[in-house]
Design a protein around this motif. Structure first.
Motif, PDB file in Angstrom:
ATOM      1  N   ALA A  25       0.834  -1.206   0.000  1.00 28.28           N
ATOM      2  CA  ALA A  25       0.000   0.000   0.000  1.00 28.28           C
ATOM      3  C   ALA A  25       0.866   1.252   0.000  1.00 28.28           C
ATOM      4  O   ALA A  25       1.911   1.306   0.657  1.00 28.28           O
ATOM      5  N   GLU A  26       0.424   2.244  -0.740  1.00 25.99           N
ATOM      6  CA  GLU A  26       1.106   3.538  -0.782  1.00 25.99           C
ATOM      7  C   GLU A  26       0.258   4.541  -0.006  1.00 25.99           C
ATOM      8  O   GLU A  26      -0.896   4.778  -0.350  1.00 25.99           O
ATOM      9  N   ILE A  27       0.845   5.095   1.034  1.00 23.55           N
ATOM     10  CA  ILE A  27       0.088   5.892   1.994  1.00 23.55           C
ATOM     11  C   ILE A  27       0.673   7.293   2.078  1.00 23.55           C
ATOM     12  O   ILE A  27       1.866   7.461   2.332  1.00 23.55           O
ATOM     13  N   HIS A  28      -0.184   8.288   1.871  1.00 30.06           N
ATOM     14  CA  HIS A  28       0.250   9.683   1.894  1.00 30.06           C
ATOM     15  C   HIS A  28      -0.674  10.476   2.808  1.00 30.06           C
ATOM     16  O   HIS A  28      -1.900  10.430   2.668  1.00 30.06           O
ATOM     17  N   LEU A  29      -0.104  11.211   3.735  1.00 33.35           N
ATOM     18  CA  LEU A  29      -0.850  12.120   4.599  1.00 33.35           C
ATOM     19  C   LEU A  29      -0.623  13.532   4.087  1.00 33.35           C
ATOM     20  O   LEU A  29       0.505  14.025   4.098  1.00 33.35           O
TER      21      LEU A  29
END
Length: 327
Positions: free
Chosen positions: A295-299
């Motif tokens: 998974a690619e997770i960006h905040l």
């Protein structure tokens, strides 16, 4: 898993552009805004409706009919209009479709006595809508209520899902903030008093808070929240929403099923999350990595309605993610 706190994943975007900091942000926004320029009529919004049983589903779409499909599922208390800025930024490459869920926007559904307003029912209507359009492969963009709706659809037809983009779309208990107290009390004890306590979530003030909290106020257009306030004043609208608030407990009950789907099928997943969301907090985004190691997770520096302020950046992230995953 790739997680960034500042909203930029340097491996896939900035490294490729050779940019950083504010210059990267400007370049990303410019790229998203410039991309559809050559798309001509394909990038223009079209509007239509499809009959699904007793429900007439209203939808927006743009893009070539033969292009890869991106199905956008909105959340509470809004409708497909929340994607008004995003759709044109992706329509040169994708067929982008945004239906209004039953009980929301311009979709016409029967009154409460003749239709059960539950998340199972919302998903059944979306499934019928997808079938009515003849969609056999699609990427899902899920936000808020759209997440449990879309994940039901994905579990029913895992072979159809090419990828998932979750923008503040929760599937883990870690994602809940303390703001859920009155709703959780209603789930535990669906009394008249607890139902009435949830009505505060349906006021103009509550809707405005959802849009503005954690966002730069001068960047949030009044168009979205004003329209949502209008929809909430229609006959039966508040009672329908209170029914769905109670039904939301079934989503939490099904989180283990959603997570089992992730583990078994490993759909490519991009979580792009407004880190100032008062309701779905960043641990909910990071939790996807437990079941989806890639998974690619960006905040990003946004609130609950991240598209109101960061549509250009999110569009670039989606394009990059989908293209790297062959969509």
């Amino acid at each position: 898993m790739t997680t960034t706190q500042d909203g930029f994943e340097r491996r896939s975007v900035i490294a490729g552009l050779g940019l950083g900091g504010l210059a990267a942000s400007t370049a990303l926004a410019g790229q998203a805004q410039a991309t559809p320029a050559g798309a001509g009529a394909d990038a223009k919004l079209r509007f239509g409706s499809r009959k699904v049983g007793d429900v007439t589903v209203f939808y927006r779409e743009a893009g070539r009919p033969d292009a890869p499909v991106l199905l956008l599922l909105h959340g509470f208390p809004t409708a497909g209009h929340m994607f008004r800025d995003l759709i044109p930024l992706l329509a040169d490459r994708y067929r982008v479709i945004a239906p209004d869920l039953a009980g929301f926007g311009r979709t016409v559904a029967p009154p409460r006595g003749r239709f059960t307003y539950s998340f199972d029912a919302l998903a059944e209507v979306v499934e019928g809508f997808v079938d009515a359009l003849g969609l056999t492969r699609y990427a899902l963009y899920v936000f808020d209520y759209g997440a449990p709706t879309g994940f039901r659809l994905a579990m029913a037809h895992p072979e159809r899902v090419t990828a998932i983009i979750s923008q503040n779309g929760n599937a883990y208990t870690e994602g809940f903030s303390t703001e859920w107290g009155p709703w959780e009390a209603y789930w535990r004890d669906p009394s008249a008093a607890n139902r009435e306590a949830c009505r505060a979530s349906l006021t103009d003030e509550a809707i405005l808070f959802q849009y503005r909290h954690g966002a730069a106020e001068d960047r949030v257009s009044p168009d979205g929240y004003t329209l949502d306030m209008h929809y909430m004043r229609r006959p039966e609208a508040q009672e329908i929403q209170l029914d769905l608030i109670l039904s939301y407990r079934t989503n939490v009950e099904r989180y283990p099923e959603f997570q089992a789907y992730f583990r078994k099928h490993q759909p490519p997943l991009l979580a792009v999350w407004g880190r100032h969301d008062a309701f779905f907090i960043p641990p909910g985004a990071k939790a996807y990595a437990r079941d989806l190691p890639k998974a690619e997770i960006h905040l990003i520096d946004a609130g609950h309605f991240a598209l109101e302020t960061h549509a250009a950046e999110i569009a670039v992230r989606i394009r990059d993610f989908l293209q790297r995953n062959g969509v």
